[in-house]
Design an enzyme around this catalytic site. Structure first.
Site, PDB file in Angstrom:
ATOM      1  N   GLY A 299       2.286   2.388  10.921  1.00  0.00           N
ATOM      2  CA  GLY A 299       3.236   3.484  10.814  1.00  0.00           C
ATOM      3  C   GLY A 299       3.918   3.829  12.126  1.00  0.00           C
TER       4      GLY A 299
ATOM      5  CB  SER B  54       4.905  -1.871  12.093  1.00  0.00           C
ATOM      6  OG  SER B  54       4.540  -0.521  12.356  1.00  0.00           O
TER       7      SER B  54
ATOM      8  CG  HIS C 115      -5.958   2.085   5.016  1.00  0.00           C
ATOM      9  ND1 HIS C 115      -5.558   2.985   5.958  1.00  0.00           N
ATOM     10  CD2 HIS C 115      -4.953   1.193   4.883  1.00  0.00           C
ATOM     11  CE1 HIS C 115      -4.344   2.663   6.380  1.00  0.00           C
ATOM     12  NE2 HIS C 115      -3.960   1.577   5.745  1.00  0.00           N
TER      13      HIS C 115
ATOM     14  CG  ASN D 171      -1.795   1.213   1.305  1.00  0.00           C
ATOM     15  OD1 ASN D 171      -1.834   2.016   0.368  1.00  0.00           O
ATOM     16  ND2 ASN D 171      -2.509   1.365   2.407  1.00  0.00           N
TER      17      ASN D 171
ATOM     18  CD  GLU E 182      -3.783  -2.273   7.166  1.00  0.00           C
ATOM     19  OE1 GLU E 182      -2.694  -2.564   6.659  1.00  0.00           O
ATOM     20  OE2 GLU E 182      -4.349  -1.199   6.974  1.00  0.00           O
TER      21      GLU E 182
ATOM     22  CE  LYS F 298      -0.367   3.238   4.687  1.00  0.00           C
ATOM     23  NZ  LYS F 298      -0.330   3.375   6.146  1.00  0.00           N
TER      24      LYS F 298
ATOM     25  CD  GLU G 221      -3.193   5.560   6.550  1.00  0.00           C
ATOM     26  OE1 GLU G 221      -3.164   5.605   5.309  1.00  0.00           O
ATOM     27  OE2 GLU G 221      -2.300   4.999   7.228  1.00  0.00           O
TER      28      GLU G 221
HETATM   29  P1  13P Z   1       2.826   0.470   7.791  1.00  0.00           P
HETATM   30  O1  13P Z   1       3.319  -0.820   7.173  1.00  0.00           O
HETATM   31  O2  13P Z   1       3.581   1.678   7.322  1.00  0.00           O
HETATM   32  O3  13P Z   1       2.668   0.365   9.260  1.00  0.00           O
HETATM   33  O4  13P Z   1       1.331   0.677   7.206  1.00  0.00           O
HETATM   34  C1  13P Z   1       0.433  -0.359   7.304  1.00  0.00           C
HETATM   35  C2  13P Z   1      -0.741  -0.012   6.481  1.00  0.00           C
HETATM   36  O5  13P Z   1      -1.505   0.874   6.796  1.00  0.00           O
HETATM   37  C3  13P Z   1      -0.953  -0.775   5.245  1.00  0.00           C
HETATM   38  O6  13P Z   1      -2.198  -0.508   4.702  1.00  0.00           O
END
Ligand code: 13P
Length: 256
Positions: free
Chosen positions: A177, A217, A99, A11, A171, A13, A101
């Site tokens: 993150g 992560s 997601h 992903n 997740e 982003k 976010e």
């Molecule tokens: P990270 O791997 O940066 O923690 O992000 C996970 C994520 O949100 C994947 O969709």
């Protein structure tokens, strides 16, 4: 042989530009990692790069480009939105939805996500449905209830054959993150729980065929252990998917 697909999904982003996207994809694909029929690699790239990324990938076995979102409306006066039909018309086969976010910054609800799921399935696109609890809910030990409601409210209107077309990504928000992964035991426990929730509604056999990815992560040095858990079928990877050599190692950590 495992029935359900083992999936490494990047992903990206909202990172990079067209040139960096092309270079990153090239660097991963140059490694020429052969996937088995049960392994899948997905790159969820920003909308402007979907067409060129798809061309760049070509017909490499079990490698796919995904969108990171789609509209909950089929078409019409929704300025700035991208429909599932548009994605289908440019040959996109996977799309992330829900997601954390998007839930947090764009106020997406479980009901809207149910609409997105329907539109994606209608357009023969596999939804990668994200769920997961925030830190305060984990600290109050409310993660099971929280994730069960997300899964029920967005997926349980589906008939069994449609549910089988959905990939789930668990997740935990506190692990995204932050560099703080769930332990393998925590991931396994939640994945087994999600599978049990599906089994209650659709039966054990259907539940055993749904791929459930872990996200939060995932790194080159922990992917092997996390993906090794029996109910973890690969990962949805943010930060580490932006570094070619790390994502290559993550792909190589899939079960086969
Ligand atoms: P990270 O791997 O940066 O923690 O992000 C996970 C994520 O949100 C994947 O969709």
């Amino acid at each position: 042989m495992l029935m359900r697909k083992q999936i490494a999904a990047a992903n990206w982003k909202m990172n990079g530009n067209a040139q960096q996207a092309e270079a990153l994809l090239r660097d991963v694909m140059q490694q020429k990692i052969k996937l088995s029929d049960d392994q899948v690699v997905i790159f969820a790239v920003p909308f402007p790069f979907l067409v060129t990324a798809n061309q760049q990938l070509g017909k490499e076995h079990n490698y796919f480009i995904a969108a990171q979102n789609c509209s909950s409306h089929a078409s019409g006066a929704y300025t700035g939105e991208v429909s599932a039909e548009m994605l289908k018309s440019i040959h996109i086969k996977y799309c992330i939805i829900g997601h954390s976010e998007r839930r947090e910054y764009f106020s997406e609800t479980n009901a809207q996500l149910a609409e997105k799921i329907n539109l994606l399935l209608k357009n023969e696109i596999t939804p990668i449905f994200c769920c997961g609890e925030p830190l305060d809910i984990r600290e109050a030990n409310g993660q099971d209830k929280h994730v069960e409601a997300q899964v029920q409210e967005s997926l349980f209107h589906l008939a069994a054959d449609d549910l089988l077309k959905v990939v789930i990504a668990y997740e935990p928000i506190w692990a995204i993150g932050t560099g703080k992964t769930a332990t393998t035991a925590q991931a396994q426990e939640m994945h087994a729980f999600i599978r049990s929730v599906i089994a209650k509604r659709y039966g054990k056999e259907i539940a055993s065929e749904v791929s459930i990815l872990y996200g939060g992560s995932v790194k080159a040095n922990n992917a092997g252990e996390i993906f090794g858990a029996p109910d973890v079928d690969g990962g949805l990877v943010g930060g580490a998917s932006l570094v070619a050599k790390d994502f290559i190692q993550i792909i190589q950590s899939l079960k086969n």
